[in-house]
Write an enzyme that holds these catalytic residues in place. Structure first.
Site, PDB file in Angstrom:
ATOM      1  N   LYS A   9       0.836  -1.206   0.000  1.00 40.03           N
ATOM      2  CA  LYS A   9       0.000   0.000   0.000  1.00 40.03           C
ATOM      3  C   LYS A   9       0.871   1.256   0.000  1.00 40.03           C
ATOM      4  CE  LYS A   9      -1.811   1.703   4.000  1.00 40.03           C
ATOM      5  NZ  LYS A   9      -1.564   3.144   4.181  1.00 40.03           N
ATOM      6  N   ASN A  10       1.875   1.281   0.866  1.00 39.45           N
ATOM      7  CA  ASN A  10       2.663   2.506   1.033  1.00 39.45           C
ATOM      8  C   ASN A  10       3.599   2.799  -0.140  1.00 39.45           C
ATOM      9  OD1 ASN A  10       1.349   2.893   3.395  1.00 39.45           O
ATOM     10  ND2 ASN A  10       3.122   2.635   4.738  1.00 39.45           N
TER      11      ASN A  10
ATOM     12  N   CYS B 148      -4.629  12.932  13.177  1.00 44.27           N
ATOM     13  CA  CYS B 148      -5.301  11.643  13.076  1.00 44.27           C
ATOM     14  C   CYS B 148      -5.047  10.870  14.351  1.00 44.27           C
ATOM     15  CB  CYS B 148      -4.848  10.864  11.844  1.00 44.27           C
ATOM     16  SG  CYS B 148      -3.216  10.184  12.013  1.00 44.27           S
TER      17      CYS B 148
ATOM     18  N   ARG C 208       0.983  14.617  13.417  1.00 43.00           N
ATOM     19  CA  ARG C 208       1.470  14.464  12.045  1.00 43.00           C
ATOM     20  C   ARG C 208       1.535  15.769  11.240  1.00 43.00           C
ATOM     21  NH1 ARG C 208      -1.019   8.746  10.012  1.00 43.00           N
ATOM     22  NH2 ARG C 208       0.822   8.601   8.725  1.00 43.00           N
TER      23      ARG C 208
ATOM     24  N   ASP D 231       5.303  20.352   8.187  1.00 41.94           N
ATOM     25  CA  ASP D 231       6.260  21.457   8.064  1.00 41.94           C
ATOM     26  C   ASP D 231       7.457  21.121   7.171  1.00 41.94           C
ATOM     27  OD1 ASP D 231       6.647  19.673  10.300  1.00 41.94           O
ATOM     28  OD2 ASP D 231       8.357  20.890  10.904  1.00 41.94           O
TER      29      ASP D 231
ATOM     30  N   ASP E 191       4.859   0.659  12.014  1.00 42.81           N
ATOM     31  CA  ASP E 191       3.643   0.034  11.489  1.00 42.81           C
ATOM     32  C   ASP E 191       3.494  -1.425  11.925  1.00 42.81           C
ATOM     33  OD1 ASP E 191       2.868   2.357  10.305  1.00 42.81           O
ATOM     34  OD2 ASP E 191       3.385   1.779   8.263  1.00 42.81           O
TER      35      ASP E 191
ATOM     36  N   ARG F 228      -8.685  -0.502   4.632  1.00 40.94           N
ATOM     37  CA  ARG F 228      -7.800   0.509   4.039  1.00 40.94           C
ATOM     38  C   ARG F 228      -6.446  -0.108   3.678  1.00 40.94           C
ATOM     39  NH1 ARG F 228      -6.231   4.453   7.956  1.00 40.94           N
ATOM     40  NH2 ARG F 228      -4.736   4.729   6.294  1.00 40.94           N
TER      41      ARG F 228
END
Ligand code: UD1
Length: 429
Positions: free
Chosen positions: A22-23, A126, A131, A134, A316, A408
């Site tokens: 996914k990432n 979230c 998160r 910047d 993760d 997701r």
């Protein structure tokens, strides 16, 4: 809303096909913005985040098509996606869409590079922390973008185009590296990214950008040197296997016991997590077919782990490891050093009978001999799957609510675990 019910106690035996990451798939889809020619992605996972991003790209004018099933392809066939950004008609990514899928913020850099302007909603906070973005903005400003914040949006423009320079990130950020790397691929001259993230998904995207025309050195290291291309081409790229999905199923096997082949998984993408699993008592054998994980007879040993940017132990997989350690024979500690608030699963694991104490960024887990199923709820993707892992070894039924988090990021989880003997089913509300 769907939920997933797991009845604990079964060992896992068989094989699980590992999907495309996914990432990596998400930033690769976004990279299509850079070229007027078609980008073809193979091995794209079937996930709601992928669908949502396709919708966001569609709104910008990008044609996204997904090849249909072919003879011989089973239920879980990976998809081929073609993205064509010949006609970008809109450079705005609105709040309603970006707030649903954080990675869509990364359209900012490529839109700016290709179209000279972009208006993208700030993603907001979230469940796993504040998160901020910047460093994304700092990097793009250094490339020559003019950036203004207005009513929750980033308005960026580069009237004279982007120009390469040296950019140092104070903290390692996957998202900021993706965003600035994609923008630098079309900047004039050479960009040097120092203290860049070197997660394997960034390497995957960098290889695709190189095939599209950028010259990139230092792929898979913390320093990327990018010579921008004036125009980017189309190419065909295969998404690398999902190391987080791999690590998650490896931990599920370590928890439930049994012997499972994780097909197509690549050990080099998650060596630190595999080392921890071996320390915890699992047997791990890597080959060119994938990774075989087993635990037969021996108990789970406690470990002390701190999350860190790649090649360290991935944040993760922190929740999944914590679920495993709830049943270890002794006391483990897990320190979360990437996200300040990523412990939402602790209270839910406690509902199943886990003994976990939190002190700042460190959780101390005292293994218990038995846990009992209960209804639980999770507020983020990786936390939800940790509850499924816990449920595999809890007595009776564990019902995980709010399964949309799982959908997701995990493709057909109930089917993949069910095929290996887990008692798991999806309940549609
Ligand atoms: C990505 C991954 C996510 C993973 C995370 C860390 C995707 C789609 N998501 O998220 O699964 O958990 O990397 O491996 O690939 N930070 C700042 N300023 C910034 C940007 C980040 O301070 O401008 C901080 C964050 O708050 C966090 C840390 O840097 O504490 C790392 O975040 P980052 O690597 O950017 O995570 P994401 O890219 O959002």
């Amino acid at each position: 809303m769907d939920s997933i019910r797991v009845t604990g106690g079964n060992r896992l035996n068989g094989s699980i096909p590992i999907s495309g990451a996914k990432n990596a798939a998400l930033p690769l889809m976004i990279a299509s913005i850079l070229s007027p020619e078609t980008l073809t992605l193979e091995n794209v996972p079937r996930l709601t985040d992928v669908q949502k991003l396709a919708q966001i790209l569609n709104n910008l004018g990008i044609d996204v098509t997904i090849a249909g099933k072919r003879p011989g392809q089973g239920e879980g066939y990976a998809r081929t996606m073609r993205l064509n950004a010949a006609n970008i008609v809109d450079t705005t990514a609105p709040y309603e869409l970006v707030s649903q899928m954080r990675a869509s913020f990364w359209v900012l850099g490529p839109l700016l590079a290709r179209c000279g302007k972009a208006r993208v909603s700030l993603p907001g906070g979230c469940a796993i922390g504040t998160r901020p973005v910047d460093m994304h903005l700092m990097g793009l400003e250094k490339l020559g973008a003019e950036i203004e914040l207005d009513s929750g949006y980033v308005n960026a423009s580069a009237p004279n185009g982007l120009t390469g320079t040296t950019i140092h990130f104070d903290k390692v950020s996957v998202g900021a590296t993706h965003n600035v790397l994609m923008a630098a691929s079309m900047a004039k001259g050479t960009t040097v990214l120092e203290n860049a993230a070197c997660e394997p998904e960034i390497g995957d995207v960098a290889r695709c950008l190189a095939a599209m025309g950028a010259k990139i050195e230092g792929i898979d290291t913390n320093t990327l040197v990018i010579e921008g291309a004036q125009t980017m081409h189309g190419t065909t790229h295969t998404v690398l296997p999902d190391r987080i999905e791999t690590g998650t199923y490896a931990m599920a096997v370590a928890m439930a016991g049994g012997d499972v082949m994780l097909e197509n998984a690549r050990a080099d993408l998650l060596q630190s997590a595999l080392d921890v699993l071996v320390e915890a008592g699992a047997k791990v054998e890597a080959s060119d077919k994938g990774i075989r994980v087993s635990r037969n007879g021996n108990g789970i040993k406690p470990v002390n782990v701190e999350t860190a940017p790649h090649p360290g132990f991935p944040t993760d997989l922190q929740a999944q490891l914590m679920a495993l350690m709830t049943r270890a024979e002794g006391v483990s500690t897990i320190t979360e050093s990437i996200f300040e608030n990523r412990f939402m699963h602790v209270q839910e694991l406690a509902r199943l009978g886990a003994d976990i104490k939190l002190d700042g960024d460190t959780a101390t887990i005292t293994g218990v001999q038995r846990m009992k199923g209960a209804p639980v709820m999770a507020t983020d993707l990786r936390a939800s799957v940790s509850l499924i892992i816990a449920g595999l070894a809890a007595e009776g039924q564990t019902t995980v609510n709010r399964v949309y988090h799982l959908d997701r990021g995990f493709e057909r989880i109930e089917e993949k675990l069910g095929n290996c003997g887990a008692q798991i089913e999806r309940l549609s509300a």
